[in-house]
Design a protein around this motif. Sequence first.
Motif, PDB file in Angstrom:
ATOM      1  N   VAL A  29      18.197   4.813  -3.853  1.00  0.00           N
ATOM      2  CA  VAL A  29      16.794   4.392  -3.805  1.00  0.00           C
ATOM      3  C   VAL A  29      16.119   4.997  -2.570  1.00  0.00           C
ATOM      4  CG1 VAL A  29      15.219   2.419  -3.644  1.00  0.00           C
ATOM      5  CG2 VAL A  29      17.243   2.286  -5.113  1.00  0.00           C
ATOM      6  N   ILE A  30      16.829   4.988  -1.449  1.00  0.00           N
ATOM      7  CA  ILE A  30      16.297   5.590  -0.216  1.00  0.00           C
ATOM      8  C   ILE A  30      15.979   7.072  -0.439  1.00  0.00           C
ATOM      9  CG2 ILE A  30      16.932   6.279   2.147  1.00  0.00           C
ATOM     10  CD1 ILE A  30      16.237   3.327   1.975  1.00  0.00           C
ATOM     11  N   ILE A  31      16.902   7.793  -1.068  1.00  0.00           N
ATOM     12  CA  ILE A  31      16.715   9.219  -1.344  1.00  0.00           C
ATOM     13  C   ILE A  31      15.489   9.431  -2.231  1.00  0.00           C
ATOM     14  CG2 ILE A  31      17.703  11.202  -2.603  1.00  0.00           C
ATOM     15  CD1 ILE A  31      19.012  10.774   0.090  1.00  0.00           C
ATOM     16  N   PHE A  32      15.338   8.613  -3.255  1.00  0.00           N
ATOM     17  CA  PHE A  32      14.210   8.768  -4.163  1.00  0.00           C
ATOM     18  C   PHE A  32      12.879   8.525  -3.439  1.00  0.00           C
ATOM     19  CE2 PHE A  32      11.207   7.497  -7.434  1.00  0.00           C
ATOM     20  CZ  PHE A  32      11.321   8.574  -8.292  1.00  0.00           C
ATOM     21  N   VAL A  33      12.824   7.472  -2.646  1.00  0.00           N
ATOM     22  CA  VAL A  33      11.588   7.176  -1.901  1.00  0.00           C
ATOM     23  C   VAL A  33      11.287   8.310  -0.928  1.00  0.00           C
ATOM     24  CG1 VAL A  33      10.543   5.611  -0.206  1.00  0.00           C
ATOM     25  CG2 VAL A  33      11.721   4.685  -2.214  1.00  0.00           C
ATOM     26  N   LYS A  34      12.317   8.825  -0.275  1.00  0.00           N
ATOM     27  CA  LYS A  34      12.131   9.961   0.644  1.00  0.00           C
ATOM     28  C   LYS A  34      11.545  11.156  -0.115  1.00  0.00           C
ATOM     29  CE  LYS A  34      15.132  10.735   3.952  1.00  0.00           C
ATOM     30  NZ  LYS A  34      14.427  10.619   5.207  1.00  0.00           N
ATOM     31  N   LYS A  35      12.063  11.438  -1.315  1.00  0.00           N
ATOM     32  CA  LYS A  35      11.546  12.549  -2.132  1.00  0.00           C
ATOM     33  C   LYS A  35      10.090  12.325  -2.502  1.00  0.00           C
ATOM     34  CE  LYS A  35      15.729  14.271  -4.365  1.00  0.00           C
ATOM     35  NZ  LYS A  35      16.430  14.460  -5.652  1.00  0.00           N
ATOM     36  N   ILE A  36       9.757  11.118  -2.941  1.00  0.00           N
ATOM     37  CA  ILE A  36       8.382  10.800  -3.323  1.00  0.00           C
ATOM     38  C   ILE A  36       7.429  11.034  -2.150  1.00  0.00           C
ATOM     39  CG2 ILE A  36       6.831   8.851  -3.796  1.00  0.00           C
ATOM     40  CD1 ILE A  36       8.881   7.793  -5.721  1.00  0.00           C
ATOM     41  N   LYS A  94       0.820  -1.214   0.000  1.00  0.00           N
ATOM     42  CA  LYS A  94       0.000   0.000   0.000  1.00  0.00           C
ATOM     43  C   LYS A  94       0.855   1.265   0.000  1.00  0.00           C
ATOM     44  CE  LYS A  94      -4.066  -0.297   0.552  1.00  0.00           C
ATOM     45  NZ  LYS A  94      -5.114  -0.298  -0.454  1.00  0.00           N
ATOM     46  N   ARG A  95       2.024   1.182   0.638  1.00  0.00           N
ATOM     47  CA  ARG A  95       2.905   2.345   0.759  1.00  0.00           C
ATOM     48  C   ARG A  95       4.330   1.861   0.967  1.00  0.00           C
ATOM     49  NH1 ARG A  95       4.444   5.744   5.468  1.00  0.00           N
ATOM     50  NH2 ARG A  95       5.045   7.760   4.638  1.00  0.00           N
ATOM     51  N   VAL A  96       5.272   2.605   0.410  1.00  0.00           N
ATOM     52  CA  VAL A  96       6.692   2.315   0.611  1.00  0.00           C
ATOM     53  C   VAL A  96       7.304   3.526   1.290  1.00  0.00           C
ATOM     54  CG1 VAL A  96       8.905   1.798  -0.496  1.00  0.00           C
ATOM     55  CG2 VAL A  96       6.780   0.902  -1.480  1.00  0.00           C
ATOM     56  N   ARG A  97       8.060   3.272   2.352  1.00  0.00           N
ATOM     57  CA  ARG A  97       8.743   4.387   3.020  1.00  0.00           C
ATOM     58  C   ARG A  97      10.182   3.998   3.319  1.00  0.00           C
ATOM     59  NH1 ARG A  97       8.796   3.324   8.549  1.00  0.00           N
ATOM     60  NH2 ARG A  97       7.206   1.841   9.199  1.00  0.00           N
ATOM     61  N   ASP A  98      10.986   5.037   3.447  1.00  0.00           N
ATOM     62  CA  ASP A  98      12.400   4.828   3.758  1.00  0.00           C
ATOM     63  C   ASP A  98      12.583   4.839   5.273  1.00  0.00           C
ATOM     64  OD1 ASP A  98      13.743   7.778   4.548  1.00  0.00           O
ATOM     65  OD2 ASP A  98      11.878   7.857   3.404  1.00  0.00           O
ATOM     66  N   GLU A  99      13.656   4.196   5.704  1.00  0.00           N
ATOM     67  CA  GLU A  99      13.962   4.149   7.130  1.00  0.00           C
ATOM     68  C   GLU A  99      15.460   3.879   7.266  1.00  0.00           C
ATOM     69  OE1 GLU A  99      11.129   2.151   9.929  1.00  0.00           O
ATOM     70  OE2 GLU A  99      12.818   0.782  10.183  1.00  0.00           O
ATOM     71  N   ILE A 100      16.077   4.514   8.232  1.00  0.00           N
ATOM     72  CA  ILE A 100      17.484   4.241   8.510  1.00  0.00           C
ATOM     73  C   ILE A 100      17.535   3.574   9.888  1.00  0.00           C
ATOM     74  CG2 ILE A 100      19.797   5.166   8.825  1.00  0.00           C
ATOM     75  CD1 ILE A 100      18.817   5.549   5.985  1.00  0.00           C
ATOM     76  N   GLY A 101      17.864   2.298   9.889  1.00  0.00           N
ATOM     77  CA  GLY A 101      18.021   1.572  11.138  1.00  0.00           C
ATOM     78  C   GLY A 101      19.479   1.625  11.571  1.00  0.00           C
ATOM     79  N   LEU A 135      13.994  -0.207   3.154  1.00  0.00           N
ATOM     80  CA  LEU A 135      12.664   0.162   2.686  1.00  0.00           C
ATOM     81  C   LEU A 135      11.662  -0.614   3.513  1.00  0.00           C
ATOM     82  CD1 LEU A 135      12.876   0.192  -1.218  1.00  0.00           C
ATOM     83  CD2 LEU A 135      12.881   2.132   0.343  1.00  0.00           C
ATOM     84  N   VAL A 136      10.609   0.054   3.894  1.00  0.00           N
ATOM     85  CA  VAL A 136       9.519  -0.581   4.618  1.00  0.00           C
ATOM     86  C   VAL A 136       8.319  -0.592   3.681  1.00  0.00           C
ATOM     87  CG1 VAL A 136       8.044  -0.513   6.654  1.00  0.00           C
ATOM     88  CG2 VAL A 136      10.413   0.327   6.801  1.00  0.00           C
ATOM     89  N   CYS A 137       7.869  -1.789   3.353  1.00  0.00           N
ATOM     90  CA  CYS A 137       6.696  -1.952   2.498  1.00  0.00           C
ATOM     91  C   CYS A 137       5.504  -2.211   3.410  1.00  0.00           C
ATOM     92  CB  CYS A 137       6.894  -3.125   1.537  1.00  0.00           C
ATOM     93  SG  CYS A 137       8.262  -2.926   0.404  1.00  0.00           S
ATOM     94  N   GLU A 138       4.604  -1.232   3.488  1.00  0.00           N
ATOM     95  CA  GLU A 138       3.405  -1.378   4.309  1.00  0.00           C
ATOM     96  C   GLU A 138       2.369  -2.126   3.472  1.00  0.00           C
ATOM     97  OE1 GLU A 138       2.452   2.595   5.588  1.00  0.00           O
ATOM     98  OE2 GLU A 138       4.339   2.780   6.694  1.00  0.00           O
ATOM     99  N   LEU A 139       1.914  -3.251   4.019  1.00  0.00           N
ATOM    100  CA  LEU A 139       1.079  -4.185   3.254  1.00  0.00           C
ATOM    101  C   LEU A 139      -0.411  -4.014   3.522  1.00  0.00           C
ATOM    102  CD1 LEU A 139       3.373  -7.263   3.908  1.00  0.00           C
ATOM    103  CD2 LEU A 139       3.333  -5.810   1.865  1.00  0.00           C
ATOM    104  N   GLU A 140      -1.195  -4.554   2.629  1.00  0.00           N
ATOM    105  CA  GLU A 140      -2.653  -4.442   2.713  1.00  0.00           C
ATOM    106  C   GLU A 140      -3.241  -5.074   3.977  1.00  0.00           C
ATOM    107  OE1 GLU A 140      -4.911  -6.805  -0.201  1.00  0.00           O
ATOM    108  OE2 GLU A 140      -3.032  -7.840  -0.631  1.00  0.00           O
ATOM    109  N   ASP A 141      -2.539  -6.047   4.573  1.00  0.00           N
ATOM    110  CA  ASP A 141      -3.059  -6.697   5.779  1.00  0.00           C
ATOM    111  C   ASP A 141      -2.555  -6.029   7.071  1.00  0.00           C
ATOM    112  OD1 ASP A 141      -0.436  -7.566   5.944  1.00  0.00           O
ATOM    113  OD2 ASP A 141      -0.901  -9.696   6.021  1.00  0.00           O
TER     114      ASP A 141
END
Length: 151
Positions: free
Chosen positions: A50-57, A8-15, A31-37
């Motif tokens: 890729v992290i930078i791009f997702v953060k921008k989006i 449903k949503r993709v977000r960046d995260e720095i662990g 990347l954290v992929c938030e799922l439909e369930d």
Amino acid sequence: MTKYLLVKRVRDEIGEVRVEGLDLYMPVPRLVCELEDGRSFYLERVPYDVIIFVKKINGGVIDDDRERLGDLLISMPEVLEALGKHVKRVLIEEFDETRGVYSAYVEFNDGELTIKRKMVPSHAILLALLVSKPVYVKKELVDAQEALFKQ
């Protein structure tokens, strides 16, 4: 029949990971992929671009004025439109235990023929985000990752 869960949503995260024997923590981009369930699926050691791009989006602030491949592609809507006509979806569906990596398949369709190309999942997700196509994760992978994190 294989079951997939829609992202449903993709977000960046720095662990952070503690370096054994030292008082030092290393950043781990993911990347954290938030799922439909309601669950999340994690992709670790994702390339910084890729992290930078997702953060921008997602509307995040980036303290770096250099452009990346995603920025270049966004500036060429005709290229994204042409690519988007052929990309159908992304399926994250394999885990290689030997190498500790996931694999994704991007399905391309020209109207008659469907071709699946094996890709690095973070790059496949980036492609899907660029052309607004769905991403799915094999439920079995989500269940296995969840069980591993509970240990």
